[in-house]
Design an enzyme around this catalytic site. Structure first.
Site, mmCIF file in Angstrom:
data_model
loop_
_atom_site.group_PDB
_atom_site.id
_atom_site.type_symbol
_atom_site.label_atom_id
_atom_site.label_comp_id
_atom_site.label_asym_id
_atom_site.label_seq_id
_atom_site.Cartn_x
_atom_site.Cartn_y
_atom_site.Cartn_z
ATOM 1 N N LYS A 188 -6.526 113.603 77.306
ATOM 2 C CA LYS A 188 -6.370 113.975 78.641
ATOM 3 C C LYS A 188 -7.157 115.495 78.592
ATOM 4 O O LYS A 188 -6.804 116.243 77.538
ATOM 5 C CB LYS A 188 -4.900 114.154 78.978
ATOM 6 C CG LYS A 188 -4.850 115.222 80.187
ATOM 7 C CD LYS A 188 -3.237 115.282 80.649
ATOM 8 C CE LYS A 188 -2.942 116.140 81.625
ATOM 9 N NZ LYS A 188 -1.518 116.703 82.049
ATOM 10 N N LYS A 219 2.967 124.027 90.895
ATOM 11 C CA LYS A 219 3.879 124.482 90.022
ATOM 12 C C LYS A 219 4.455 125.677 89.976
ATOM 13 O O LYS A 219 3.952 126.749 90.693
ATOM 14 C CB LYS A 219 3.186 124.312 88.372
ATOM 15 C CG LYS A 219 2.688 122.878 87.800
ATOM 16 C CD LYS A 219 2.104 123.351 86.285
ATOM 17 C CE LYS A 219 1.709 122.188 85.803
ATOM 18 N NZ LYS A 219 2.383 121.143 85.518
ATOM 19 N N ASP A 222 -3.372 122.353 78.760
ATOM 20 C CA ASP A 222 -3.205 120.901 79.279
ATOM 21 C C ASP A 222 -4.685 120.033 78.669
ATOM 22 O O ASP A 222 -4.438 118.911 79.490
ATOM 23 C CB ASP A 222 -3.101 120.979 80.887
ATOM 24 C CG ASP A 222 -2.357 119.855 81.349
ATOM 25 O OD1 ASP A 222 -1.736 119.165 80.633
ATOM 26 O OD2 ASP A 222 -2.328 119.488 82.442
ATOM 27 N N ASP A 255 0.429 116.967 90.935
ATOM 28 C CA ASP A 255 0.844 117.649 89.560
ATOM 29 C C ASP A 255 1.096 116.394 88.533
ATOM 30 O O ASP A 255 1.107 116.752 87.277
ATOM 31 C CB ASP A 255 2.212 118.360 89.605
ATOM 32 C CG ASP A 255 2.256 119.164 88.314
ATOM 33 O OD1 ASP A 255 1.367 119.468 87.792
ATOM 34 O OD2 ASP A 255 3.316 119.683 88.016
ATOM 35 N N GLU A 259 -1.447 114.405 87.703
ATOM 36 C CA GLU A 259 -2.832 114.249 87.710
ATOM 37 C C GLU A 259 -3.474 113.586 86.318
ATOM 38 O O GLU A 259 -4.488 113.201 86.511
ATOM 39 C CB GLU A 259 -3.603 115.635 87.887
ATOM 40 C CG GLU A 259 -3.970 116.572 86.776
ATOM 41 C CD GLU A 259 -2.499 117.054 86.048
ATOM 42 O OE1 GLU A 259 -2.711 117.179 84.954
ATOM 43 O OE2 GLU A 259 -1.520 117.190 86.563
ATOM 44 N N ARG A 318 -2.594 111.248 84.491
ATOM 45 C CA ARG A 318 -2.763 109.804 84.615
ATOM 46 C C ARG A 318 -3.887 109.447 85.307
ATOM 47 O O ARG A 318 -4.415 108.332 84.916
ATOM 48 C CB ARG A 318 -1.574 109.396 84.795
ATOM 49 C CG ARG A 318 -0.929 109.474 86.423
ATOM 50 C CD ARG A 318 0.529 109.301 86.233
ATOM 51 N NE ARG A 318 1.331 110.234 85.879
ATOM 52 C CZ ARG A 318 2.683 110.458 85.943
ATOM 53 N NH1 ARG A 318 3.478 109.459 86.470
ATOM 54 N NH2 ARG A 318 3.289 111.385 85.246
#
Length: 490
Positions: free
Chosen positions: A256, A268, A279, A338, A340, A342
């Site tokens: 990811k 968030k 992330d 949020d 996102e 996946r």
């Protein structure tokens, strides 16, 4: 990185490090480890006397210092190494890097009969604990420039040192990529860093392709485009391929790569957003592991996919309730922008299954906060229907000094993925966040379902402070584990 030299005898060291082991029984005192190396006059006897005087236990990572004014060496360090296995030496190496940070160079005399695995652990601990990331020159850098490791047969340990050096270098690369602020780091920048490191590794059979937004649209990567649609920084898909001659196994790694995650329209709260530069730690790990595999010439084919996007809030951002069409045509309804990660992973999975047809599919992702709720800060959540694959990866994780725990994929939760609008619902509000995310991803694995493994590694991707070989900030979690596992597939 620290310079590590293997020597057959000390070269008049200013600081000499001697390993200390626990006593042979619970009530027996610790003792200096025996060595075949000739020590400077009086040092061996002094060490024997110092161990009880300093109350040394020999516990891995315990350090006691003794000044020796007017004598050589001028400083003696007693370093606890436990029973001397690889994990203990990794901890000891990390402790030594911190204890000697104000020295220029130190000399460590290894025990008689030390195994190459122990030397590997030592070098990894030294190189990982001495890692430092700063964008400015503020703050004093550690003075320690090198460690001389004295062993009876340097040639017998050269391979272990080189493997440890490459593993640490790639782990540090993953840390650098993850620590970099998102004011610098966007999908285009990340792809450029991959290209620069491919050139630096400079080996044949390593190939890079980067898809930009036009190619992503032409080929139907709807998940990546949806998540990246709200940002002025367009998404990318990195495809890095290591193709050694004679490889019998083909592994696809997916990571990811959300270079910053605001949560999009499902924004968030500030405390949850402040570290969202991390992330993309999954993408950093799989890219770094692939570069490491190429540098080590591991005889396994690896195709790494890093879907890169910045999840921002704007008039062009995708909305809760939108339906996303993924690569290959499967659609998903998303009621939480949020969730996102996946969506971009689903595109990469579908592409891998349809076009690459690997033997194994493995992904690493900072996917859910539920990972930390279930397993704390040091442990990744591992999912797979393949008992053998799960066991092999868990063994590699443990050997590398990282941690993961296998989680369930309950059949009765699958019904919650149903949608009235699309083929799937990507973010059903049913609790068990990490499990539901894994189940959604599984829907895109096709005939690789029984050869797929997913690790939700959001929590262990970041350390709140120094801890053994970890330093505050990005940990590079997964690089060491992947290299251990990939090394078993030749």
């Amino acid at each position: 990185m620290l310079a590590i030299r293997l020597l057959v005898e000390p070269e008049r060291p200013d600081t000499l490090v001697l390993p200390v082991r626990p006593g042979p029984a619970d009530d027996a005192p610790a003792r200096p480890a025996p060595t075949d190396v000739a020590l400077p006059d009086g040092v061996a006897e002094e060490a024997v006397a110092l161990v009880p005087a300093t109350r040394s236990t020999g516990r891995p990572g315990e350090v006691h210092a003794q000044l020796r004014p007017g004598r050589e060496p001028g400083r003696l360090l007693l370093l606890g190494v436990g029973e001397g296995d690889e994990a203990a030496w990794r901890t000891a190496g990390a402790a030594l890097a911190r204890a000697a940070r104000d020295e220029t160079r130190v000399t460590l005399v290894m025990p008689t009969g030390v195994a190459p695995a122990a030397v590997r652990g030592l070098v990894e601990g030294l190189l990982l604990a001495s890692y430092r990331f700063r964008l400015t020159d503020a703050g004093a850098a550690p003075a320690l420039a090198g460690v001389d490791v004295v062993v009876a047969d340097p040639d017998a340990h050269a391979g272990a040192v080189e493997t440890a050096r490459t593993t640490a270098r790639m782990t540090r690369l993953a840390r650098d990529l993850t620590n970099t602020p998102s004011s610098v780091k966007n999908p285009e920048w990340f792809a450029g860093q991959v290209a620069a490191n491919v050139a630096a590794v400079d080996v044949p059979d390593l190939h890079l392709r980067v898809r930009g937004p036009e190619e992503l649209a032409e080929e139907g990567f709807g998940g990546i485009l949806a998540v990246g649609g709200g940002s002025a920084c367009a998404p990318r898909l990195v495809e890095l391929d290591w193709r050694p001659a004679g490889a019998r196994t083909h592994v696809v790694l997916v990571g990811k790569g959300i270079t910053f995650d605001t949560g999009g329209i499902s924004i968030k709260p500030v405390p949850a957003m402040k570290l969202m530069r991390k992330d993309m730690a999954g993408a950093a790990a799989v890219v770094a592991a692939t570069l490491g595999a190429a540098a080590l010439r591991l005889p396994v084919r690896i195709t790494t996919l890093a879907p890169l996007a910045e999840n921002m809030l704007s008039g062009s951002a995708f909305r809760p309730g939108d339906v996303v069409r993924h690569y290959g045509g499967t659609t998903s309804e998303t009621t939480n922008s949020d969730a996102e990660g996946r969506l971009v992973l689903a595109d990469a999975f579908a592409y891998a299954v349809a076009e690459l047809k690997p033997d194994l599919l493995v992904d690493l992702a900072t996917l859910t906060g539920a990972n930390a709720v279930a397993l704390g800060k040091r442990t990744g959540a591992l999912y797979s229907e393949n008992d053998g694959l799960a066991a092999d990866v868990l063994a590699a994780v443990a050997a590398a000094g990282e941690a993961a725990w296998r989680m369930p994929l309950p059949a009765d939760y699958v019904e919650h993925l149903g949608s009235d609008l699309a083929d799937l619902h990507s973010s059903p509000d049913r609790g068990a966040g990490s499990v539901m995310a894994a189940l959604f991803l599984r829907e895109f694995t096709g005939d690789l379902r029984d050869r797929w493994l997913h690790v939700d590694m959001s929590a262990p991707s970041w350390a709140e402070g120094d801890d053994a070989e970890l330093t505050k900030g990005a940990t590079g979690w997964g690089v060491r584990s992947l290299l251990r596992w990939l090394g078993t597939l030749g």
